[in-house]
Design a protein around this motif. Structure first.
Motif, PDB file in Angstrom:
ATOM      1  N   ASP A   1       0.852  -0.966   0.130  1.00  0.00           N
ATOM      2  CA  ASP A   1      -0.126   0.068  -0.001  1.00  0.00           C
ATOM      3  C   ASP A   1       0.723   1.151   0.103  1.00  0.00           C
ATOM      4  O   ASP A   1       2.120   1.114   0.379  1.00  0.00           O
ATOM      5  N   LEU A   2       0.347   2.388  -0.364  1.00  0.00           N
ATOM      6  CA  LEU A   2       1.118   3.685  -0.299  1.00  0.00           C
ATOM      7  C   LEU A   2       0.687   4.482   0.911  1.00  0.00           C
ATOM      8  O   LEU A   2       1.219   5.519   1.081  1.00  0.00           O
ATOM      9  N   ALA A   3      -0.119   3.895   1.818  1.00  0.00           N
ATOM     10  CA  ALA A   3      -0.504   4.865   2.712  1.00  0.00           C
ATOM     11  C   ALA A   3       0.638   4.738   3.820  1.00  0.00           C
ATOM     12  O   ALA A   3       1.392   3.934   4.153  1.00  0.00           O
ATOM     13  N   ARG A   4       0.812   5.888   4.789  1.00  0.00           N
ATOM     14  CA  ARG A   4       1.733   6.072   5.470  1.00  0.00           C
ATOM     15  C   ARG A   4       1.297   6.626   6.920  1.00  0.00           C
ATOM     16  O   ARG A   4       0.055   7.013   7.198  1.00  0.00           O
ATOM     17  N   ASP A   5       2.088   6.205   7.814  1.00  0.00           N
ATOM     18  CA  ASP A   5       1.539   6.546   9.189  1.00  0.00           C
ATOM     19  C   ASP A   5       2.687   7.355  10.132  1.00  0.00           C
ATOM     20  O   ASP A   5       3.956   6.941   9.770  1.00  0.00           O
TER      21      ASP A   5
ATOM     22  N   GLN B   1      12.354  10.622   1.847  1.00  0.00           N
ATOM     23  CA  GLN B   1      11.096  10.542   2.419  1.00  0.00           C
ATOM     24  C   GLN B   1      10.098  11.619   1.729  1.00  0.00           C
ATOM     25  O   GLN B   1       9.122  11.333   1.198  1.00  0.00           O
ATOM     26  N   ASP B   2      10.463  12.810   1.663  1.00  0.00           N
ATOM     27  CA  ASP B   2       9.683  13.765   0.993  1.00  0.00           C
ATOM     28  C   ASP B   2       9.503  13.553  -0.217  1.00  0.00           C
ATOM     29  O   ASP B   2       8.387  13.644  -0.943  1.00  0.00           O
ATOM     30  N   LEU B   3      10.177  13.297  -0.891  1.00  0.00           N
ATOM     31  CA  LEU B   3      10.273  12.736  -2.363  1.00  0.00           C
ATOM     32  C   LEU B   3       9.226  11.631  -2.656  1.00  0.00           C
ATOM     33  O   LEU B   3       8.769  11.574  -3.622  1.00  0.00           O
ATOM     34  N   ALA B   4       9.695  10.693  -1.662  1.00  0.00           N
ATOM     35  CA  ALA B   4       8.481   9.503  -1.911  1.00  0.00           C
ATOM     36  C   ALA B   4       6.972   9.909  -1.838  1.00  0.00           C
ATOM     37  O   ALA B   4       6.199   9.356  -2.229  1.00  0.00           O
ATOM     38  N   VAL B   5       7.055  10.733  -0.626  1.00  0.00           N
ATOM     39  CA  VAL B   5       5.593  11.183  -0.394  1.00  0.00           C
ATOM     40  C   VAL B   5       4.798  12.031  -1.609  1.00  0.00           C
ATOM     41  O   VAL B   5       3.981  11.884  -2.037  1.00  0.00           O
ATOM     42  N   GLY B   6       5.888  13.025  -2.182  1.00  0.00           N
ATOM     43  CA  GLY B   6       5.481  13.813  -3.352  1.00  0.00           C
ATOM     44  C   GLY B   6       5.056  12.587  -4.406  1.00  0.00           C
ATOM     45  O   GLY B   6       4.217  13.323  -5.396  1.00  0.00           O
TER      46      GLY B   6
END
Length: 173
Positions: free
Chosen positions: A37-41, A64-69
């Motif tokens: 899944d792509l969801a994060r916690d 992490q910022d790039l992955a979220v973007g």
């Protein structure tokens, strides 16, 4: 919720560590909930005073910022409408897999290069989707302004067919 990690004692930071933090940033740890899944916690850590938010810094914060973007649709953040990824549209709309892959590579390069903490992209690859799927895996390697090299792989980019659509594809309809 992410597991609570043990706190590491706050050691005096070296000049290099302080420089990396200033150049690449510090953020709240947001680990993937599940690899499928792509969801994060948000991550938590134990401290002598109880529990606190866990943080990432330096190259880990940038990655992490790039992955979220790359896993957020452009305009989905109400506070920053320029944040996010424009590559999901071509994946959903393009009928040619080769053109969709090139549009995706272009959108990834645009997002990564737009981050002021990235000096240059050194490698960018987009895999070929499996039969009946438009989900792709993208890998990007880059050089940060701190002279550190980083890399990031994001899998599962693209629209996921609903169960009915998937069943119709399997039945040949």
């Amino acid at each position: 919720m992410s597991p609570i990690t043990s706190s590491t004692p706050d050691l005096p930071a070296s000049d290099e560590t302080v420089r990396r933090r200033r150049l690449l940033g510090v953020g709240v740890r947001a680990d993937l909930v599940d690899n499928s899944d792509l969801a994060r916690d948000v991550g938590l850590r134990r401290t002598p005073g109880g529990v606190d938010l866990d943080v990432v810094e330096g190259l880990d914060a940038l990655t992490q910022d790039l992955a979220v973007g790359l896993t957020s649709l452009r305009g989905s953040d109400p506070f920053n409408s320029r944040f996010g990824f424009l590559g999901l549209g071509p994946l959903a709309e393009q009928t040619s897999p080769a053109i969709a892959r090139e549009a995706l590579r272009s959108a990834v390069a645009q997002l990564v290069a737009a981050d002021p903490r990235v000096r240059r992209i050194t490698q960018l690859t987009a895999g070929t989707p499996s039969a009946g799927s438009r989900a792709l895996e993208v890998s990007v390697a880059f050089e940060a302004i701190s002279d550190a090299g980083g890399s990031l792989t994001v899998a599962g980019l693209g629209p996921v067919p609903d169960a009915g659509q998937q069943a119709r594809q399997e039945d040949g309809q």
